[in-house]
Design an enzyme around this catalytic site. Sequence first.
Site: not given
Length: 338
Positions: A37, A81, A154
């Site tokens: 981010g 998230l 993942y």
Amino acid sequence: MKRILITGGAGFIGSHLTDAYLAQGDEIVILDDLSTGALENIQPFLDNPATKSRITFVQDTILNPAALEPEIERADKVIHLAAAVGVQYIIDNPLHSLVVNLNGTESVLRLCDKYSKKVFIASTSEVYGKQTHAPLRETDDSHFGPTYRQRWSYAGGKMMDEFFSLAYHQSEALEVVVARLFNTVGPRQKGTYGMVIPRFVQQAMSGEPITVYGDGTQTRTFTHVAEVVACIMALIDTPAAYGSVVNIGGVEEVSIMDLAKRVLERTGSSSEILVIPYDEAYPKEFEDMQRRVPSTERLQKLVGFAPQLPLERILNDVVSHFELTQVQGQTASSVVNR
Ligand code: UDP
């Protein structure tokens, strides 16, 4: 006014979600370690006099209970998230990715259970694995490759997050909904960790070759981030969705080669298209997904709508964003140069 904790809120999707909740008058707490981010994604909300009193940014990891627990306790609902995302990031950071995606998500679920908070868990279309039929339904089997192929860690991790969520719902009656996000695109997304549309647009606009991996026949459907945000906000407030896994995905299937051509057309770029074999684009033993088209029937049934925006609109928004940031960049550098 509700207080909403968004883990990973400084990321691409999180910052759009922050925008939408602030616009409807809610209070937002963002917990983000800024690994993928960026503060610049949320800086406008921290600076804006109309929103700055309703947003708190905590720079920390979901792996730190001292940061996570008090924020979950104070929140009315939690949107989770925060995750290690992006094919490139996962391949470069295999251990950290697993720890964040498994231990981090379990902590979020455990604390939401402890304080009886409803929670949205972001999963991924990768959980379908190598399935190639269309559309992909939530009741379909998953089809993964072997564990020595890193890509599957993942998908495997996210699949375990889904199992954890469903188990917390079944055993503890936790109000949790899981969504499998298909390729989400929009302004502010970066190409740094692999994401194909920002990469292609960036390449086209700077006159560099557009890098199509494999033979370009693999397909994806892309979803506009604004529509993904609307679906997340609706799902977390839909009791019928608790204990379910729900696809959130777009409508228009496109091959990656056609996508490259569409980007060239939209940007008016004369960049060439460079076809790069997988073994040059990714580490050895990489497996790409050939096709990924969602069924949004379950989503429609639960919240009454589903993403609809065509690729043209998505590309327009991404290209306009890049044009704007280029202009802003030029203005900033001309100020500095003066
Ligand atoms: N891709 C590509 N060129 C790039 C980046 C990605 O051809 O520069 C391809 C990638 O191999 C995949 C598709 O575009 O087939 C979507 O990749 P992305 O990483 O955006 O998402 P994925 O669906 O793989 O998670």
